[in-house]
Motif scaffolding. Structure first.
Motif, PDB file in Angstrom:
ATOM      1  N   ILE A   1      10.355   2.134   2.138  1.00 37.79           N
ATOM      2  CA  ILE A   1      10.707   2.983   3.288  1.00 37.79           C
ATOM      3  C   ILE A   1       9.568   3.934   3.652  1.00 37.79           C
ATOM      4  CG2 ILE A   1      13.174   2.871   2.779  1.00 37.79           C
ATOM      5  CD1 ILE A   1      12.968   5.699   1.618  1.00 37.79           C
ATOM      6  N   GLN A   2       8.443   3.851   2.920  1.00 40.64           N
ATOM      7  CA  GLN A   2       7.309   4.734   3.205  1.00 40.64           C
ATOM      8  C   GLN A   2       6.211   3.967   3.935  1.00 40.64           C
ATOM      9  OE1 GLN A   2       6.120   7.555   0.084  1.00 40.64           O
ATOM     10  NE2 GLN A   2       7.703   6.655  -1.216  1.00 40.64           N
TER      11      GLN A   2
ATOM     12  N   GLY B   1       0.780  -1.230   0.000  1.00 36.46           N
ATOM     13  CA  GLY B   1       0.000   0.000   0.000  1.00 36.46           C
ATOM     14  C   GLY B   1       0.812   1.280   0.000  1.00 36.46           C
ATOM     15  N   ALA B   2       2.118   1.174  -0.093  1.00 34.94           N
ATOM     16  CA  ALA B   2       2.991   2.346  -0.193  1.00 34.94           C
ATOM     17  C   ALA B   2       3.492   2.459  -1.627  1.00 34.94           C
ATOM     18  CB  ALA B   2       4.162   2.234   0.767  1.00 34.94           C
TER      19      ALA B   2
ATOM     20  N   ASN C   1      15.109   1.159  -7.455  1.00 32.57           N
ATOM     21  CA  ASN C   1      14.954   2.392  -6.682  1.00 32.57           C
ATOM     22  C   ASN C   1      13.487   2.684  -6.377  1.00 32.57           C
ATOM     23  OD1 ASN C   1      17.705   2.866  -6.662  1.00 32.57           O
ATOM     24  ND2 ASN C   1      17.674   4.254  -8.413  1.00 32.57           N
ATOM     25  N   ALA C   2      12.592   2.412  -7.343  1.00 42.61           N
ATOM     26  CA  ALA C   2      11.165   2.628  -7.111  1.00 42.61           C
ATOM     27  C   ALA C   2      10.655   1.721  -5.995  1.00 42.61           C
ATOM     28  CB  ALA C   2      10.389   2.370  -8.396  1.00 42.61           C
ATOM     29  N   VAL C   3      11.076   0.470  -6.017  1.00 41.13           N
ATOM     30  CA  VAL C   3      10.651  -0.474  -4.972  1.00 41.13           C
ATOM     31  C   VAL C   3      11.240  -0.079  -3.622  1.00 41.13           C
ATOM     32  CG1 VAL C   3      10.759  -2.871  -4.190  1.00 41.13           C
ATOM     33  CG2 VAL C   3      10.315  -2.358  -6.605  1.00 41.13           C
ATOM     34  N   SER C   4      12.498   0.303  -3.617  1.00 41.99           N
ATOM     35  CA  SER C   4      13.144   0.717  -2.362  1.00 41.99           C
ATOM     36  C   SER C   4      12.455   1.942  -1.782  1.00 41.99           C
ATOM     37  CB  SER C   4      14.629   1.022  -2.612  1.00 41.99           C
ATOM     38  OG  SER C   4      15.320  -0.124  -3.035  1.00 41.99           O
TER      39      SER C   4
END
Length: 436
Positions: free
Chosen positions: A84-85, A58-59, A77-80
């Motif tokens: 973290i959100q 959901g982030a 980078n998009a997944v990382s």
């Protein structure tokens, strides 16, 4: 492009995305610029870029790149970023595959294959058109042609591939003798159907006609707004209030007003993503939701806000197909498609006994996007007397409220223009405050 998009989707899911979306554009643009009566330069730009949205629990994370060998890194980078959100409780899902409309008039092979010499030739046509009127200097101007492809893929089955073209011309002129006066004209199209000579000629005629100005007293009167002026006010003072994101954040004058009469009962406003030849026409919006025609105002009654997938999910409604991106570098947000102003037409100047005609305004961006209040400087304004444009006005400010204006519209011309994504005739409004 398709293979690159598939590669990016596979990479995003490999790194842990439960949903992923890839947006790729490839565009070619030729631009020719004018400065002080000469062609200053011409340049061609080719841009290819990819934006990746990844959803994890959901982030939402996002990354982009214009280096195609870095697609795997961008997906990671998009997944990382998503990991973290915090999870967004309002997130529902990316759109799923659906039935798409047919659209026409957005791709012209003549524009796609236009050579640099042709682009320079059209630019010269604008300058020559301006010079048909004596005592004119072309201070600045530009010609642009573009051809682009976009591809949208996501893990829910969306696969949109679309190609389009565009061409535009702009000229700004100043008088070189007598009282100094400036004016401009502009045209944009998806087809190679613009009369570029006419752009220059129109600007020069308006500049010459705007000489020998008079001062007027402050008063309230009928004001006729040229499509350039009216579209500027609509874009800055009205459109923010129909953006569902603004509504949900309490930044709209139209919260809770669905079903209410908010305008003259002869006025309708439509947002049309499938308009033939529309500047913002396409089979889908910028996240793959099928384009549609949305009635915003019908015969004075407020009918609908504009939604993308995220804001629609928050309100438990369907997206209106209004997701828009500035480029591959950004995530989608709510934006208009082709906003059509519909009001019974007449020869609006001839039908006006007394008032003011305004060609363009300056300062519309300072309008209060919530209340709709505005105060702008009018340019190339004229008094209207006995159904004709009379004297040019030296200096003029007009102020009002866009929502009051919608109620007080009492006339529209036959001069419909495409001003970017807004399609409107000249609009006459009663009881507007003008200050000379």
């Amino acid at each position: 492009m398709y293979d690159l998009a598939k590669k990016a989707l596979r990479a995003a899911t490999k790194y842990g995305a439960s949903e992923a979306e890839v947006y790729i554009i490839h565009s070619q643009k030729t631009a020719v610029s004018i400065q002080k009566d000469v062609i200053e330069g011409a340049k061609e730009n080719i841009t290819t870029g990819i934006g990746i949205r990844a959803v994890v629990n959901g982030a939402i994370g996002f990354a982009s790149t214009n280096i195609m060998s870095h697609i795997d890194e961008a997906a990671q980078n998009a997944v990382s970023s998503a990991k973290i959100q915090d999870s967004d409780p309002d997130w529902r899902s990316l759109p799923s595959d659906q039935k798409y409309p047919e659209v026409s008039g957005i791709m012209d092979p003549h524009i796609k294959n236009m050579e640099l010499d042709d682009c320079i030739g059209h630019t010269m046509e604008m300058m020559e058109g301006a010079k048909t009127i004596p005592g004119i200097i072309v201070t600045s101007g530009s010609f642009s042609r573009s051809h682009g492809k976009r591809l949208i893929l996501n893990t829910n089955g969306i696969e949109i591939s679309e190609e389009g073209t565009g061409v535009s011309g702009f000229v700004d002129v100043i008088t070189s003798s007598g009282q100094t006066s400036t004016a401009y004209d502009f045209a944009i199209s998806r087809r190679n159907d613009i009369d570029f000579t006419c752009i220059g000629k129109n600007a020069s005629k308006l500049a010459k006609r705007s000489q020998d100005t008079i001062a007027i007293e402050a008063h309230r009167t009928e004001v006729i707004l040229h499509p350039f002026a009216f579209s500027d006010l609509i874009e800055n003072a009205f459109i923010p209030s129909i953006d569902a994101d603004n509504v949900q954040k309490g930044r709209s004058n139209l919260i809770g007003k669905r079903g209410e009469i908010i305008a003259n009962k002869d006025l309708s406003i439509y947002d049309d993503g499938i308009l033939e030849g529309g500047i913002e026409t396409g089979v889908a919006d910028d996240e793959g939701v099928a384009s549609q025609k949305t009635t915003v105002i019908e015969k004075g009654e407020f009918m609908s806000y504009l939604y993308d997938t995220y804001t629609a999910g928050k309100d438990n409604v369907e997206s209106t197909g209004n997701a828009s991106r500035n480029s591959y570098l950004s995530t989608p947000s709510v934006g208009t498609r082709n906003l059509i102003i519909d009001f019974p037409q007449c020869d609006v100047v001839a039908d006006t006994e007394s008032g003011v005609y305004v060609n363009t305004v300056i300062g519309a961006h300072t309008a209060n996007a919530i209340s709709g209040d505005f105060s702008v400087e009018a340019r190339n304004a004229f008094t209207v007397k006995d159904g004709q444009l009379d004297k040019p006005i030296k200096s003029l400010m007009i102020s009002g409220n866009i929502f009051e204006m919608l109620k007080n519209i009492n006339g529209a011309g036959k001069d419909i223009r495409k001003v970017g994504g807004t399609i409107t005739p000249s609009i006459r409004v009663s009881d507007i405050s003008v200050i000379g």
